[in-house]
Design a protein around this motif. Structure first.
Motif, short mmCIF file in Angstrom:
data_model
loop_
_atom_site.label_atom_id
_atom_site.label_comp_id
_atom_site.label_asym_id
_atom_site.label_seq_id
_atom_site.Cartn_x
_atom_site.Cartn_y
_atom_site.Cartn_z
N HIS A 6 0.83 -1.21 0.00
CA HIS A 6 0.00 0.00 0.00
C HIS A 6 0.86 1.25 0.00
N ALA A 7 1.93 1.22 0.80
CA ALA A 7 2.82 2.38 0.86
C ALA A 7 3.46 2.64 -0.49
N SER A 8 3.87 1.56 -1.16
CA SER A 8 4.49 1.71 -2.48
C SER A 8 3.50 2.32 -3.48
N ARG A 9 2.25 1.84 -3.40
CA ARG A 9 1.24 2.38 -4.33
C ARG A 9 0.95 3.85 -4.04
N LEU A 10 0.97 4.22 -2.75
CA LEU A 10 0.76 5.63 -2.40
C LEU A 10 1.91 6.49 -2.89
N GLU A 11 3.12 5.94 -2.89
CA GLU A 11 4.27 6.69 -3.40
C GLU A 11 4.11 6.96 -4.89
N VAL A 12 3.64 5.94 -5.63
CA VAL A 12 3.41 6.13 -7.06
C VAL A 12 2.32 7.17 -7.28
N ALA A 13 1.25 7.10 -6.45
CA ALA A 13 0.19 8.10 -6.55
C ALA A 13 0.74 9.49 -6.26
N GLY A 14 1.65 9.55 -5.28
CA GLY A 14 2.27 10.84 -4.97
C GLY A 14 3.10 11.36 -6.13
N ASP A 15 3.80 10.46 -6.82
CA ASP A 15 4.58 10.87 -7.98
C ASP A 15 3.68 11.44 -9.08
N LEU A 16 2.53 10.80 -9.27
CA LEU A 16 1.59 11.30 -10.28
C LEU A 16 1.06 12.67 -9.91
N LEU A 17 0.73 12.85 -8.62
CA LEU A 17 0.25 14.16 -8.17
C LEU A 17 1.32 15.23 -8.35
N SER A 18 2.56 14.87 -8.10
CA SER A 18 3.66 15.83 -8.28
C SER A 18 3.77 16.26 -9.74
N LEU A 19 3.61 15.30 -10.64
CA LEU A 19 3.67 15.64 -12.06
C LEU A 19 2.51 16.57 -12.46
N LEU A 20 1.33 16.32 -11.88
CA LEU A 20 0.17 17.17 -12.20
C LEU A 20 0.36 18.59 -11.67
N ARG A 21 1.07 18.71 -10.54
CA ARG A 21 1.30 20.04 -9.95
C ARG A 21 2.49 20.74 -10.58
N ASP A 22 3.25 20.06 -11.39
CA ASP A 22 4.44 20.62 -11.99
C ASP A 22 4.05 21.51 -13.18
N THR A 23 3.95 22.81 -12.93
CA THR A 23 3.55 23.75 -13.98
C THR A 23 4.62 24.82 -14.14
N THR A 24 4.56 25.52 -15.24
CA THR A 24 5.48 26.62 -15.51
C THR A 24 4.68 27.89 -15.76
N THR A 25 5.41 28.99 -15.90
CA THR A 25 4.76 30.28 -16.18
C THR A 25 5.39 30.88 -17.43
#
Length: 402
Positions: A6-25
């Motif tokens: 479960h922890a491993s899957r949450l880490e992958v979910a966290g990686d996906l969320l990080s990518l979604l939050r990764d924006t530029t201006t």
């Protein structure tokens, strides 16, 4: 074993969320953002009005990041009045030392940091008692016994009463302390932002050499308008809803003057300046101030009469009409044959470079100023057709109205 999976899957979910939050201006023209950053630079409290979900909070987060200011969010509607006025703390000898008003932790953190962006959210759902407590915070930057440092800027957000849960109209004293900006979503900005690129917020660059000129211009514009229209100095709206928005008072005129100076020094767009002045004194007085600024930029009638051959007339119809009327008024004030001839030359130039109907009234008025011993200049022949057509149109309109 199961917990590690479960922890491993949450880490992958966290990686996906990080990518979604990764924006530029990117640099992009955005009038709303330009107006907001100007008001923030001028250290004036700003209130963003807009429907829920259009990105007011996100805009503030991006602004704080772009300006490198720590963001402190306070939901006004879930706080008590004492959270802004301070909680009384009884000391060893209250009779000698008094009872100090202790500030909340968020105010202490802002004071220790020395700088930051204080975001007061959901202001329109704060009850009247909380709004009353906010008066001192917004105007004097005081929370209890603590004074917020100069490096702290205040921005608030509110939803219209029609779309706010248990919403209240803002009290007139609190509303009159803010620069009100109507926040609307821009389709292109939203699509581009969801694709990962948002407009870049940056403080305006103020030209050091233009600061004295900017102050002089702002004072001339505001004082000139209020001299001509003294009834605009203070006008509390009769409608309760309008009292919760921008309206003219000595305080809001001072804010309008400050914003005009900042916009002038920064060479800001007219659209941004329009949003700001209408957001301080209201639409009607704000538009009058903008019109007064336009008239200040008009050429001097005496300079035009001195050299009509090279005169540059405004392209905008209303401004061109004002210039021509000013020239005729100048001739009326000091009627001389040379000045009268020069005015006719200007009207011909206006006829050649703009709409013919704009010269009808000035030509008719100028013709009436002719002295018996003044010869009719040849220029009048080029205007005779326009004036006669204008008169015929007026006669037809009068007959239809009759």
């Amino acid at each position: 074993m199961l917990s590690s999976v479960h922890a491993s899957r949450l880490e992958v979910a966290g990686d996906l969320l990080s990518l979604l939050r990764d924006t530029t201006t990117e640099p992009r023209t955005d009038t709303q953002l330009e107006a907001l950053t100007l008001a923030v630079a001028a250290d004036l409290p700003v209130l963003l009005w807009g429907e829920p979900g259009i990105g007011k909070t996100a805009a503030l987060q991006q602004l704080a990041e772009a300006l490198d200011l720590p963001l402190t969010t306070v939901i006004a509607s879930v706080h008590e009045p004492s959270d802004f006025s301070g909680l009384p703390v009884v000391g060893d000898d209250p009779a000698a030392q008094g009872v100090p008003m202790a500030p909340p932790d968020w105010a202490v953190r802002l004071a220790r940091g020395g700088r930051g962006l204080l975001f007061l959210d959901e202001l329109s759902t704060a009850p009247p008692a909380v709004q009353a407590a906010l008066l001192r915070l917004v105007l004097e930057r005081r929370v209890g016994a603590l004074r917020l440092p100069a490096g702290v800027r205040i921005v608030a957000a509110a939803n219209p009463r029609s779309s706010a849960a248990d919403g209240w109209e803002l009290s007139p004293p609190l509303a009159n302390r803010f620069v009100h900006l109507q926040w609307r979503h821009d389709h292109d900005v939203v699509v581009r932002g969801l694709g990962g690129t948002w407009p870049r917020a940056s403080l305006p660059w103020l030209d050091p050499e233009r600061l004295p000129e900017a102050v002089t211009f702002a004072r001339r514009a505001v004082c000139g308008l209020l001299t001509a229209r003294p009834d605009l100095v203070h006008r509390l709206p009769n409608n309760e809803a309008h009292r919760g928005g921008p309206w003219p008072s000595p305080r809001s005129w001072e804010m309008a003057l400050c914003l005009t100076a900042f916009a002038t020094a920064a060479d800001a767009s007219k659209d941004a300046l329009s949003m700001l002045v209408r957001g301080t004194v209201g639409d009607g007085p704000g538009l009058e101030l903008l019109a007064a600024m336009d008239r200040m930029d008009l050429p001097d009638p005496e300079a035009l009469l001195a050299d009509p051959a090279t005169a540059e007339l405004p392209q905008r119809g209303d401004l061109r009409q004002a210039v021509l009327d000013g020239v005729v008024a100048a001739v009326r004030k000091r009627p001389e044959k040379e000045r009268w001839d020069a005015a006719w030359a200007l009207l011909v130039r206006a006829l050649e470079t703009g709409a013919p109907d704009l010269v009808v009234v000035p030509a008719s008025t100028l013709a009436a100023l002719r002295r018996p011993d003044w010869k009719v200049p040849a220029a009048i022949e080029r205007l005779a057709g326009v004036v006669s057509l204008g008169r015929k149109a007026d006669e037809v309109a009068a007959r239809v109205a009759g």
